[in-house]
Design an enzyme around this catalytic site. Sequence first.
Site, short mmCIF file in Angstrom:
data_model
loop_
_atom_site.label_atom_id
_atom_site.label_comp_id
_atom_site.label_asym_id
_atom_site.label_seq_id
_atom_site.Cartn_x
_atom_site.Cartn_y
_atom_site.Cartn_z
CG HIS A 1 -1.60 1.33 1.46
ND1 HIS A 1 -2.59 1.83 0.64
CD2 HIS A 1 -1.37 2.28 2.40
CE1 HIS A 1 -2.95 3.03 1.09
NE2 HIS A 1 -2.23 3.32 2.15
CG ASP B 1 5.85 15.97 -28.13
OD1 ASP B 1 5.92 15.80 -26.90
OD2 ASP B 1 5.50 15.06 -28.89
CD1 TRP C 1 6.23 4.03 3.75
CD2 TRP C 1 7.42 4.80 2.04
NE1 TRP C 1 6.52 5.34 3.99
CE2 TRP C 1 7.25 5.85 2.96
CE3 TRP C 1 8.13 5.07 0.85
CZ2 TRP C 1 7.76 7.12 2.76
CZ3 TRP C 1 8.64 6.34 0.66
CH2 TRP C 1 8.46 7.35 1.60
CB SER D 1 10.32 5.94 -15.02
OG SER D 1 9.19 6.76 -15.15
CB SER D 2 11.01 9.80 -11.53
OG SER D 2 9.96 8.96 -11.16
CG HIS E 1 11.25 15.98 4.21
ND1 HIS E 1 10.32 15.66 5.15
CD2 HIS E 1 10.88 17.17 3.70
CE1 HIS E 1 9.43 16.63 5.23
NE2 HIS E 1 9.75 17.56 4.37
CD GLU F 1 9.11 10.34 -3.50
OE1 GLU F 1 9.99 10.86 -4.22
OE2 GLU F 1 8.30 9.51 -3.91
CE1 TYR G 1 7.28 20.45 1.66
CE2 TYR G 1 9.22 19.22 2.33
CZ TYR G 1 8.14 20.02 2.65
OH TYR G 1 7.91 20.38 3.94
CB SER H 1 -1.09 28.15 -7.94
OG SER H 1 -0.54 27.92 -6.68
CG HIS I 1 11.60 16.23 9.96
ND1 HIS I 1 11.17 17.41 9.40
CD2 HIS I 1 11.22 15.26 9.12
CE1 HIS I 1 10.53 17.14 8.28
NE2 HIS I 1 10.55 15.86 8.08
CG HIS I 2 11.32 11.62 8.18
ND1 HIS I 2 9.99 11.39 7.93
CD2 HIS I 2 11.64 12.68 7.41
CE1 HIS I 2 9.54 12.26 7.05
NE2 HIS I 2 10.53 13.06 6.72
CB THR J 1 4.41 25.49 3.92
OG1 THR J 1 5.70 24.90 3.68
CG2 THR J 1 3.34 24.52 3.51
CE LYS K 1 4.31 27.23 -2.91
NZ LYS K 1 4.08 26.56 -4.18
NE ARG L 1 4.06 4.34 10.35
CZ ARG L 1 4.75 5.08 9.47
NH1 ARG L 1 5.60 5.99 9.91
NH2 ARG L 1 4.59 4.93 8.19
C1 HEM Z 1 -8.52 5.15 0.91
C2 HEM Z 1 -7.59 5.93 1.37
C3 HEM Z 1 -6.49 5.46 2.31
C4 HEM Z 1 -6.59 4.76 3.47
C5 HEM Z 1 -7.87 4.28 4.15
C6 HEM Z 1 -5.27 4.54 3.96
C7 HEM Z 1 -4.97 3.86 5.13
C8 HEM Z 1 -3.69 3.56 5.54
C9 HEM Z 1 -3.35 2.77 6.68
C10 HEM Z 1 -4.38 2.16 7.64
C11 HEM Z 1 -2.02 2.67 6.76
C12 HEM Z 1 -1.27 1.84 7.75
C13 HEM Z 1 -0.60 2.59 8.78
C14 HEM Z 1 0.26 1.74 9.64
O1 HEM Z 1 -0.12 0.63 10.03
O2 HEM Z 1 1.35 2.21 9.93
C15 HEM Z 1 -1.48 3.43 5.68
C16 HEM Z 1 -0.15 3.62 5.44
C17 HEM Z 1 0.36 4.46 4.45
N1 HEM Z 1 -0.37 5.17 3.51
FE1 HEM Z 1 -2.36 5.12 3.31
N2 HEM Z 1 -4.39 5.13 3.11
C18 HEM Z 1 -5.09 5.71 2.09
C19 HEM Z 1 -4.57 6.44 1.04
C20 HEM Z 1 -3.24 6.80 0.89
C21 HEM Z 1 -2.73 7.70 -0.10
C22 HEM Z 1 -3.54 8.42 -1.17
C23 HEM Z 1 -1.39 7.77 0.12
C24 HEM Z 1 -0.34 8.56 -0.62
C25 HEM Z 1 -0.49 9.77 -1.04
C26 HEM Z 1 -1.06 6.91 1.21
C27 HEM Z 1 0.21 6.74 1.72
C28 HEM Z 1 0.52 5.88 2.75
C29 HEM Z 1 1.86 5.60 3.20
C30 HEM Z 1 3.15 6.18 2.63
C31 HEM Z 1 1.76 4.70 4.25
C32 HEM Z 1 2.90 4.13 5.06
C33 HEM Z 1 3.10 2.72 4.73
C34 HEM Z 1 4.08 2.13 5.64
O3 HEM Z 1 3.97 2.36 6.85
O4 HEM Z 1 4.99 1.43 5.15
N3 HEM Z 1 -2.21 6.34 1.67
N4 HEM Z 1 -2.53 3.95 4.95
CU LIG Z 2 10.11 14.81 6.31
#
Ligand code: HEM
Ligand SMILES: [Cu+2]
Lengths: 557, 302
Positions: free
Chosen positions: A78, A107, A141, A171-172, A255, A257, A259, A270, A304-305, A330, A333, A452
């Site tokens: 996820h 293009d 992640w 790619s990026s 970090h 990332e 941004y 904007s 800070h992480h 921030t 803005k 978490r």
């Molecule tokens: C339907 C919408 C979403 C729900 C319900 C959801 C829910 C969750 C939950 C429950 C976790 C687990 C947290 C944990 O156990 O530590 C998580 C982790 C995370 N989510 Fe989401 N999320 C959603 C959308 C998004 C979106 C749109 C992003 C990115 C922009 C995102 C980025 C992340 C990241 C980076 C983590 C950390 C994963 C990790 O701990 O390795 N999520 N999310």
């Molecule tokens: Cu950060």
Amino acid sequence: MGRPQIIASAVDNPDRTRGWTSWITTTDHKKIGIMYLATVLVFFILGGVEALLIRTQLAVPDNTLLTPERYNQILTMHGTTMVFLVVVPVWAGFANYLLPLMLGARDVAFPRLNAWSYWMYLFGGIALYASMLYSPPEAGWFSYVPLSLKQYSGTNGQEAWIYMVHLTGLSSIIGAINFIATIHNMRAPGMGWGRMPLFVWTILIYAYLVIVALTSLAATVTMLLLDRNFGTGFFDPAQGGSALLWQHLFWFFGHPEVYILVLPAFGVFSEILPVFARKPIFGYKAIAAATVGIAFLGMLVWAHHMFATPMSTTVLAFFMLMSFVIAVPTGVKIFNWIATLWRGTVEWTTALLYCVGGIATFTMGGITGIFLAVFPIDWQLTDTYFVVAHFHYTAFGASAFAMIAALYFWWPKMTGRMLSEKLGKVGFALMFIGFHTTFLIQHSAGLSGMPRRIYEYSETSWTWYNFVSTIGAFMIALSVAVTVVGVVWSLKRGAIAGPDPWKANTLEWFTPSPPPENNFDVVPRVRSVEPMKDIRREIEQRTNAEQRYRSGQPMLH
Amino acid sequence: MSEGRNRRRLLLALPLALVAALLAAPAARAGLLFPESGGSPNADSIHTLYVMVFILALFIFVGVEGTLLWALFKFKAKKGATAAQIHGNTKLEIGWTLGAFVILLFITVFTFIQLPSIKNPKPSLIDENGRELTAQVDGMQVAATNQSTPKGPTMTIEVNGQQYVWRYLYPGQDQLLTYTDMVVPVGMTVLLDITADDVVHSWWIPKLGGKMDAVPGYTNKLWFRIPPDAIPEGQKQVVYTGQCAELCGRNHANMYGRVIGMRMADYKKWYADKVQQLKTAETDVAEQQKKLTEQESQGGDE
Ligand code: HEM
Ligand SMILES: [Cu+2]
Ligand SMILES: [Cu+2]
């Protein structure tokens, strides 16, 4: 100006513009942009299903729906999916489609490289998801060592993760080089730096950040690959390696990332706010400068992480102060966006509502960020659900809201048809309420001690928080479903849009919808930040003059 | 203009009312709005710092979100309304940039005022024999570890994270080890040296203060001092619970930790019992082993 004139050559081969082969062989930035966006949608849905599985598992205490192994895999998939396969590429997708149009170019600078960049992204995603067939990665992640080393993560899922980072990273980076070259060299006559659309500004800075951050990450994960398979021991304490080195290297990418995820979202706000407030953007220069400032400071806050790792107070204090300083541009803005709405005539379109909802949500994430920047407070809050709430308020609140706002706003340009405003507003209401139901209460779960990344809990005082959060997650899913239905419906039956349905400000609205393969027959001269407004005014004046001439009125204003 | 002033007054009054309501029932709000505390002075200082940032944040929140929503509703397009064509206002821009700086400066100063009381261990309230100490002197800074050592008696426990259990090494020649439950005397300043043997873990008991990561190859520092009156009347001990806070593998969710505070006399008794138990267990094991080897050597040729 002494800029080199790069004009991409249009290929006149009708076979290459129709049928499915035209898609896989295309170098047209618009087709590539659409392919990016379609692929992002698929991964967004996959990542969303994973989120729902996580939330369902946590809805009640001691749930046994998922095994610990499955839970960690789904959690890792996820987070990885949302960051690497959704939010970074979604901006590459919109930038691909919009940059040349906004700049008045035919293009991007390197169309073939551009196609390559898309295919690398797709294969990176496939590399990660192929691991579903054997064993997905499960170290989170950010793949902290030693957990992600061979001794503790024996399956090849971790390799899949590394290859995905390599491929999407490449790619990026290629994409970023392309955007930078395009923006520097291919602006329409008259479009100086001070007249460039703010979305283009944010993409330019996004691209520079991608080059700094993702090259660094590519090296870092290569070291992990070597450690896992060739015994190098960079990160293995047993072999004199350092577990903290990974964290420093990873967050040096991590970090910037965030941004990368969020600056283009600011660009979308904007662009869209002034159109529907019918007012020029407030403080154009301040917003552009703040973008540059945020990007620079964003490279100086990574630790800070890591406030809870063994570090000296001097380091802690430095990273706290830098994190405070970055809050200033921030904040600037946000103030500018509010001032843009102020004394305007705000049209409540779906795109505008998603922008305002996104800004409101992001503001909340910024405020909880101040708590986390104060390192003694962070010692209580880090690695709890408070942090999960915080980064969803920022990443989801800005990026995902902006992504949907951008969809509603530019869809008519891409397809020639309008999305239903009725469905759009229902979707927005569900999304806004669903989002806050899911994530607001997670702050409290964290404050009362819920870490978490736990697959289960027995502490019954957390049940209520988690149950409510899960309900919210399903509301979000419903909202996404409504948007998808709206998209499909519009493709068949949406009202015909015409070239400029919103009466917008930037050059893409000068072309027909959808734009022809070479974008512009004539590239208009740019005289302000809002070239379309100028053009519209000119046309109005001319038609008025013509009518008056025809009806025999005197030519006086 | 009076409309504007009323609006501003409303914006000020709202957070103030909220703050008042919150401060009226602080204990009940722990967990919902504030972090846990009450088990140690550093946890309490973090709590204070948090509340202070919270109050400031509340003003910022109500102010910014309020104006945003106001702008959205008040300036909704109506027939005949025209948008003011303003491009910016330099004075305003400089003003809010400076304003943001000042708020953050304020938080910085406050953090550094509170920091020593969080980071530097306070001296114990009792001596090794459980007698109350009256003269309290704060410690000196020791540069090497970047954590000061307080004057007077303290107790250092080595915390070691292992998939998926916490191991504690107590001071003294007995080399006493316990798992999951850490037992300490209340009133005594406990210094923790935190590390790990395999992957990264994070030691955290919310009521005793912040968390510190247990990183293999490094030693991290933390401290706490349970107030003597934390043990309820008529009871022998007070228990604080927590769990590992850094993803450490599949059973991360089940890596619990507890800190049990006892009065010095009870602690000493517990310690002596534990050491005795271990000794008998050791001799038992040694005997069994002896028996086993004897059996083996007897039947070894079969
Ligand atoms: C339907 C919408 C979403 C729900 C319900 C959801 C829910 C969750 C939950 C429950 C976790 C687990 C947290 C944990 O156990 O530590 C998580 C982790 C995370 N989510 Fe989401 N999320 C959603 C959308 C998004 C979106 C749109 C992003 C990115 C922009 C995102 C980025 C992340 C990241 C980076 C983590 C950390 C994963 C990790 O701990 O390795 N999520 N999310
Ligand atoms: Cu950060
Ligand atoms: Cu753990």
